[in-house]
Design a protein around this motif. Sequence first.
Motif, PDB file in Angstrom:
ATOM      1  N   THR A 149       0.855  -1.188   0.025  1.00 25.25           N
ATOM      2  CA  THR A 149      -0.143  -0.055   0.104  1.00 25.25           C
ATOM      3  C   THR A 149       0.779   1.102  -0.104  1.00 25.25           C
ATOM      4  O   THR A 149       0.158   2.342  -0.223  1.00 25.25           O
ATOM      5  N   HIS A 259      -2.273  10.363   4.112  1.00 22.50           N
ATOM      6  CA  HIS A 259      -3.514  10.605   4.168  1.00 22.50           C
ATOM      7  C   HIS A 259      -3.930  11.689   2.964  1.00 22.50           C
ATOM      8  O   HIS A 259      -5.156  11.559   2.831  1.00 22.50           O
ATOM      9  N   ALA A 272      -3.135   5.346   3.045  1.00 16.55           N
ATOM     10  CA  ALA A 272      -4.078   4.987   4.001  1.00 16.55           C
ATOM     11  C   ALA A 272      -5.353   4.499   3.317  1.00 16.55           C
ATOM     12  O   ALA A 272      -6.013   3.518   3.935  1.00 16.55           O
ATOM     13  N   GLN A 273      -6.134   5.267   2.345  1.00 17.34           N
ATOM     14  CA  GLN A 273      -7.192   4.880   1.692  1.00 17.34           C
ATOM     15  C   GLN A 273      -7.122   3.469   0.937  1.00 17.34           C
ATOM     16  O   GLN A 273      -7.829   2.545   0.834  1.00 17.34           O
ATOM     17  N   SER A 275      -5.013   1.124   1.753  1.00 16.94           N
ATOM     18  CA  SER A 275      -5.046   0.046   2.551  1.00 16.94           C
ATOM     19  C   SER A 275      -6.104  -0.216   3.306  1.00 16.94           C
ATOM     20  O   SER A 275      -6.515  -1.512   3.253  1.00 16.94           O
ATOM     21  N   HIS A 276      -7.008   0.482   3.486  1.00 18.70           N
ATOM     22  CA  HIS A 276      -8.393   0.298   3.764  1.00 18.70           C
ATOM     23  C   HIS A 276      -9.165  -0.270   2.981  1.00 18.70           C
ATOM     24  O   HIS A 276      -9.758  -1.301   3.363  1.00 18.70           O
ATOM     25  N   HIS A 277      -9.059  -0.089   1.657  1.00 23.81           N
ATOM     26  CA  HIS A 277      -9.550  -0.483   0.465  1.00 23.81           C
ATOM     27  C   HIS A 277      -9.375  -2.048   0.497  1.00 23.81           C
ATOM     28  O   HIS A 277     -10.142  -2.940   0.204  1.00 23.81           O
ATOM     29  N   GLN A 280     -10.988  -4.174   3.184  1.00 29.05           N
ATOM     30  CA  GLN A 280     -12.122  -4.175   3.270  1.00 29.05           C
ATOM     31  C   GLN A 280     -12.722  -5.200   2.137  1.00 29.05           C
ATOM     32  O   GLN A 280     -13.446  -6.138   2.294  1.00 29.05           O
TER      33      GLN A 280
END
Length: 282
Positions: A149, A259, A272-273, A275-277, A280
């Motif tokens: 990421t 971020h 960060a986005q 990684s979250h993606h 999920q």
Amino acid sequence: MVSYLCELVGVSRSGYYRYFSEEAQLNRQARDEADEKVKKIILKAYNFRRRKKGARQIKMTLENQYQITYNLKRIRRIMKKFQIICPIRKANPYRRMAKATKEHRTLPNLLNREFKQGTARKVLLTDITYLSYGKGKRAYLSTIKDAETNEILAYETSDKITLDIALNTLKKLKKTGIKLAEGAFIHSDQGFHYTNPQFQKMVKKMGLGQSMSRRGNCWDNAPQESFFGHFKDETDFKTCESLEEVKREVQSYMTYYNHYRGQWNLKKMTPAQYSHHLLQVA
């Protein structure tokens, strides 16, 4: 007298007179003028981005940045003639100590440049770089980066490059509470910090595997090197007068990078986005 001196130094009389002929002097003058022009071009490469270089780096810089090709023999001749000296790095005292004690251990390259394995928080890259600030002051930055990421998961800034900077970075990673992927491992170069038994013991205690680049091969940890390159391009430590100011600038950039700084190869998301993606989707 001329015959005696020529015999003494092993030069023929004809060679002596030819050397001082008008034609020879004009040829030498023309060659010196040509060398002066080449020197100016070589100095442009030598000082490119304010980083002094050896002959090989100068050759590559001339070709890549100025589309000029000189062979190494010519570059080395000009450097020698005009005393263009590349600073030689001093031997690392920590590395000497490691060899003397024979306690430090290198490990195999488990990564093999497979940086993107489709899983967040599995391949962790770590390294240390220096930061110049103020008037001749230097600080050091240690980071741990998620290779998938590009997110910086932990970092430590210090005015010392002792083992603590690497150990503290690991401690900060643990303190974040970030859940690492199954089979996660940390990859580094073969530097003193990472071959140290204390570092390797802490890595094992955290349930991580450990991998190392081949000696002298920066491509084996290329994404980490790339981050440091962008970091130095996009930060400004010239106005910092204290270590605390350096730390604030580092912290500010890490927040921005993780971020707010979108990346084309992360589907234009921030680290960060992205990684979250991935988490999920998993």
